[in-house]
Design an enzyme around this catalytic site. Structure first.
Site, PDB file in Angstrom:
ATOM      1  N   ARG A   1       0.692  -1.158  -0.078  1.00  0.00           N
ATOM      2  CA  ARG A   1       0.106  -0.050  -0.040  1.00  0.00           C
ATOM      3  C   ARG A   1       0.758   1.243  -0.189  1.00  0.00           C
ATOM      4  NH1 ARG A   1      -5.429   1.795   1.603  1.00  0.00           N
ATOM      5  NH2 ARG A   1      -5.417   3.591   2.960  1.00  0.00           N
TER       6      ARG A   1
ATOM      7  N   ILE B   1      -7.559   7.906  -1.038  1.00  0.00           N
ATOM      8  CA  ILE B   1      -7.477   6.348  -1.104  1.00  0.00           C
ATOM      9  C   ILE B   1      -8.077   6.087  -0.219  1.00  0.00           C
ATOM     10  CG2 ILE B   1      -4.995   6.258   0.124  1.00  0.00           C
ATOM     11  CD1 ILE B   1      -4.453   3.985  -1.195  1.00  0.00           C
ATOM     12  N   SER B   2      -9.042   4.859  -0.171  1.00  0.00           N
ATOM     13  CA  SER B   2      -9.998   4.622   0.798  1.00  0.00           C
ATOM     14  C   SER B   2      -9.285   3.757   2.103  1.00  0.00           C
ATOM     15  CB  SER B   2     -10.893   3.274   0.439  1.00  0.00           C
ATOM     16  OG  SER B   2     -11.669   3.957  -0.628  1.00  0.00           O
ATOM     17  N   GLN B   3      -9.794   3.740   3.270  1.00  0.00           N
ATOM     18  CA  GLN B   3      -9.256   3.271   4.464  1.00  0.00           C
ATOM     19  C   GLN B   3      -9.099   1.607   4.051  1.00  0.00           C
ATOM     20  OE1 GLN B   3     -12.540   3.183   7.114  1.00  0.00           O
ATOM     21  NE2 GLN B   3     -11.158   2.470   8.983  1.00  0.00           N
TER      22      GLN B   3
END
Ligand code: SAH
Length: 236
Positions: free
Chosen positions: A57, A83-85
């Site tokens: 990530r 960017i999503s959790q």
């Protein structure tokens, strides 16, 4: 001369060790993310957990915040987007229940992280991004990481990607106020779509399944996504 060579050599060694140390540190952070943020909150699919352990990530977030890549939160990726959790990425992926033979469509490529996770789990990922800067960056990163099964297109995802339709699964990572009809049409019979739908800042993550040509909707989780927009910036 000799001393210089020695100096250069030891400098290189220190640098190398430093890099190894940092990537070791990222591995530890990523494993902790999977155990504490995902498993502990009920993500059960071994395949999803394995993909989340594998995909780095920190490569998908801007360099100046890569130390926060494994935090329990969404992060800015430029152009006002996020960017999503990690938990939301894992949750949406698990709900889609993809198989290795599946063809998946993603709307909202962003950093390319969700596309990489899906690419680990299915045969082809088609992903569309409205913002050229983000789409091009994600495309080159995914190529550098050798994801030959991800196809990135710059454009308006409201219309889907009809040339490659139908899809076994569709994931939408920006929020429209309603389910786009073209996406509905491009979903295969028996297919699944996960999409954050809502008029307000807080939306509902809806799982849509197509059974006998009809859509079944199940609300799964309240969420916060950036809006789905058209090229002029107007919200869908
Ligand atoms: N899945 C991404 C998160 C993306 S955030 C990741 O893993 O990083 C949502 C993205 O949707 C933003 O990059 C935004 O620019 C994009 N977006 C908004 N409206 C869109 C549209 N109509 N078509 C395609 N992308 C859109």
């Amino acid at each position: 001369m000799q001393a210089n060579v020695c100096l250069v050599l030891s400098f290189a060694l220190v640098l190398g060790a430093g890099r190894a140390g940092i990537s070791q540190n990222y591995n530890e952070l990523r494993n902790a993310m999977v155990d504490k943020q995902l498993k502990a909150r009920g993500i059960k699919s071994d395949a999803v957990l394995e993909a989340m352990r594998k995909v780095e990530r920190h490569r998908f977030v801007p360099k100046n915040i890569s130390a926060r890549a494994y935090d329990d939160s969404a992060l800015p990726i430029g152009e006002g987007q996020t960017i999503s959790q990690p938990y939301i990425v894992a949750f949406m992926t698990e709900v889609l229940n993809v198989k290795p033979t599946d063809k998946v469509l993603e709307i909202g490529t962003g950093s390319g992280y969700q596309a990489a996770i899906l690419a680990e789990l299915c045969s082809e990922v088609y992903t569309i991004e409205l913002e050229p800067v983000l789409g091009n960056r994600a495309d080159s990163l995914l190529k550098r990481l050798q994801y030959a099964n991800v196809f990135v297109r710059i454009g308006d995802g409201y219309r889907g990607w009809p040339e490659a339709a139908p899809y076994d699964a569709i994931i939408v990572t920006c929020s429209p106020t309603h389910i786009p009809k073209p996406l509905e049409d491009q979903l295969k019979e028996g297919g699944r779509m996960i999409i954050p739908v809502g008029e307000t800042a807080v939306q509902e993550l809806v799982l849509v399944t197509k059974e006998n040509g009809r859509l079944r909707r199940q609300n799964r989780l309240p969420v916060l996504f950036v809006p789905m927009r058209d090229k002029r910036g107007k919200r869908y």
